[in-house]
Structures are given as C-alpha cells and as structure tokens.
Design a protein around this motif. Structure first.
Motif, short mmCIF file in Angstrom:
data_model
loop_
_atom_site.label_atom_id
_atom_site.label_comp_id
_atom_site.label_asym_id
_atom_site.label_seq_id
_atom_site.Cartn_x
_atom_site.Cartn_y
_atom_site.Cartn_z
N UNK A 129 35.70 30.65 8.98
CA UNK A 129 35.49 29.23 8.67
C UNK A 129 34.25 28.70 9.37
N UNK A 130 34.07 29.10 10.63
CA UNK A 130 32.94 28.60 11.41
C UNK A 130 31.60 28.95 10.74
N UNK A 131 31.49 30.17 10.28
CA UNK A 131 30.24 30.59 9.64
C UNK A 131 30.09 29.98 8.25
N UNK A 132 31.20 29.65 7.59
CA UNK A 132 31.14 29.04 6.26
C UNK A 132 30.61 27.61 6.30
N UNK A 133 30.71 26.97 7.45
CA UNK A 133 30.25 25.59 7.58
C UNK A 133 28.77 25.47 7.24
N UNK A 134 28.00 26.54 7.44
CA UNK A 134 26.56 26.48 7.12
C UNK A 134 26.33 26.15 5.65
N UNK A 135 27.23 26.62 4.79
CA UNK A 135 27.08 26.33 3.36
C UNK A 135 27.17 24.84 3.10
N UNK A 136 28.12 24.20 3.76
CA UNK A 136 28.29 22.75 3.60
C UNK A 136 27.11 22.00 4.19
N UNK A 137 26.65 22.44 5.34
CA UNK A 137 25.57 21.74 6.04
C UNK A 137 24.31 21.67 5.19
N UNK A 138 23.96 22.76 4.54
CA UNK A 138 22.73 22.79 3.75
C UNK A 138 22.83 21.92 2.49
N UNK A 139 24.06 21.66 2.06
CA UNK A 139 24.26 20.76 0.92
C UNK A 139 24.50 19.31 1.38
N UNK A 140 24.55 19.09 2.69
CA UNK A 140 24.80 17.75 3.19
C UNK A 140 26.24 17.31 3.04
N UNK A 141 27.15 18.27 2.87
CA UNK A 141 28.57 17.96 2.68
C UNK A 141 29.26 17.75 4.02
N UNK A 142 30.42 17.12 3.99
CA UNK A 142 31.16 16.78 5.20
C UNK A 142 32.29 17.77 5.42
N UNK A 143 32.29 18.48 6.54
CA UNK A 143 33.37 19.42 6.84
C UNK A 143 34.57 18.67 7.40
N UNK A 144 35.74 18.92 6.81
CA UNK A 144 36.98 18.29 7.26
C UNK A 144 37.88 19.35 7.90
N UNK A 145 37.88 19.47 9.22
CA UNK A 145 38.78 20.43 9.87
C UNK A 145 40.18 19.83 10.02
N UNK A 146 41.16 20.70 10.25
CA UNK A 146 42.51 20.20 10.50
C UNK A 146 42.69 19.66 11.91
N UNK A 147 41.87 20.14 12.84
CA UNK A 147 42.15 19.82 14.22
C UNK A 147 43.53 20.37 14.58
N UNK A 148 44.30 19.58 15.31
CA UNK A 148 45.68 19.97 15.62
C UNK A 148 46.66 18.98 15.01
N UNK A 149 46.24 18.37 13.89
CA UNK A 149 47.06 17.36 13.23
C UNK A 149 48.31 17.94 12.58
N UNK A 150 48.35 19.26 12.38
CA UNK A 150 49.53 19.90 11.80
C UNK A 150 50.72 19.87 12.75
N UNK A 151 50.47 19.57 14.02
CA UNK A 151 51.55 19.40 14.98
C UNK A 151 52.04 20.70 15.59
N UNK A 152 53.35 20.81 15.78
CA UNK A 152 53.92 21.92 16.54
C UNK A 152 53.63 23.27 15.89
N UNK A 153 53.42 23.30 14.57
CA UNK A 153 53.11 24.55 13.89
C UNK A 153 51.82 25.18 14.37
N UNK A 154 50.93 24.38 14.96
CA UNK A 154 49.68 24.90 15.48
C UNK A 154 49.89 25.72 16.75
N UNK A 155 51.02 25.52 17.41
CA UNK A 155 51.26 26.16 18.71
C UNK A 155 52.31 27.26 18.63
N UNK A 156 52.67 27.65 17.42
CA UNK A 156 53.71 28.67 17.23
C UNK A 156 53.30 30.00 17.84
N UNK A 157 54.17 30.53 18.72
CA UNK A 157 53.90 31.81 19.36
C UNK A 157 55.00 32.83 19.08
#
Length: 203
Positions: A129-157
C-alpha cells in the motif's frame, strides 16, 4: 446532485482480492446515497501462463474498465495482490496507461484507498500500500487510510489477520487460504468508511 459513485477497481489472480472487493462493495453500498460498482483491470498474462499458474476464471459479472471511465467516479478503492512487496503489474499497467488523465490532472482531488492480498507476512502487508500511494500522488488524488478506526480488530493477536492502518488485506498463503471473517469485516468497514468520506467531500 445524484448518488456518490464509488468505483472498486481490482486485479485478482486466485480470487482472494475479488472476495475482498465484493465485501468492500457491500460496505460502500450500505451508505445511503452511494452507488458502488466493481471493475476489473485488463489482464496482461496469456492464457497459457494463466493455466500454468492455475489462475481463477475471471468474474463474468464484473466488466473490464478503461482508464477514461475513472472520470465518472467520485471516489475509488483499488485492490491487488502483491508481487515482491508491490502492486501486481496488471494494476500498475492500468495506472501507467492514462497519460491524458495525468497530463490534465483530471483525477486530482478525488479520494482513493487500497486493499490487497499477500502470500505471507513478508509479502508487503504495509509496503504494497505504501508504495502504491505514488500512483495517487502523481494524479493529485487523495489517499484515504483506515488509520486505527476499525477499532479492536486492528489489535487482534489471537489469529492470523491481514490489513493495516493503510487498508484492508488478506493472506493467500499457497493459494488455499481464504479471507477470514475478521478480514472480511475490515473490508466491509473500509468500503463504508471510504464511501462516507467520499460522500462528504462531494457534498
């Protein structure tokens, strides 16, 4: 003003990304006033190679998109399997094709997110995903990451889980592993999340 249009554009070789794409579509369509559509990018491999790698048949209910059709959408989610930690060539080739869209910056300001499948932990759950952001940047598009908004599912171990703060993901392993319930929940959430943001930006 009409519905907010979300295009879910993906490439899937063994079906994992397609499964995620369908769940993302469900999430996006759960937002009132949003119309989410699935699209495939053109295949670049020959039928001989596809047969040798035991590729899944292409979904016959998902049309192949042309670059100029991106202009019709208000927002995007792009999905792909990783190849050596970066997006598969088929989606990269699709991004490389629309010179006119880049030259005119016709997609500038449009929001987009990514989702993916990797073989194992070292396959690029964040790097793809990190390397794919370059495609958006060159088109001037806005990258929308999830952050940790998914909640407890982000911390599943307690179980193997793909995805990261960049977006939803799954592991294919040798091809036999399928997206888990938790991975599908994150995919649904990402579709809903990006759709809500796109709707706000359009309004």
């Amino acid at each position: 003003m009409g519905n907010t249009k979300i295009y879910i554009v993906y490439y899937s070789l063994h079906g994992h990304v397609e499964i995620m794409a369908r769940e993302i579509q469900r999430g996006a369509n759960s937002v009132q006033g949003v119309e989410a559509t699935l699209w495939q990018v053109p295949e670049t491999l020959s039928n001989t190679i596809l047969n040798k790698v035991k590729a899944n048949p292409k979904a016959d209910d998902v049309p192949v998109i042309l670059p100029e059709q991106l202009l019709e959408a208000d927002g995007f989610l792009f999905g792909f399997p990783s190849r050596f930690g970066v997006m598969a060539y088929q989606l990269k080739a699709f991004f490389d094709a629309p010179h006119e869209l880049w030259a005119t910056q016709a997609l500038a300001g449009k929001p987009a997110g990514f989702f993916w499948s990797t073989g194992f932990y070292g396959g690029g759950q964040e790097l793809a995903a990190f390397t794919a952001i370059t495609q958006l940047a060159h088109h001037g598009m806005l990258f929308i990451p999830l952050g940790y908004t998914f909640g407890s599912g982000m911390f599943e171990m307690g179980e193997v889980k793909g995805g990261s703060s960049y977006g939803a993901g799954t592991f294919a392993a040798d091809g036999s592993r399928q997206p888990t319930e938790l991975e599908l929940q994150q995919a649904f959430y990402q579709g809903k999340y990006v759709a809500e943001i796109t709707k706000k930006l359009k309004g």
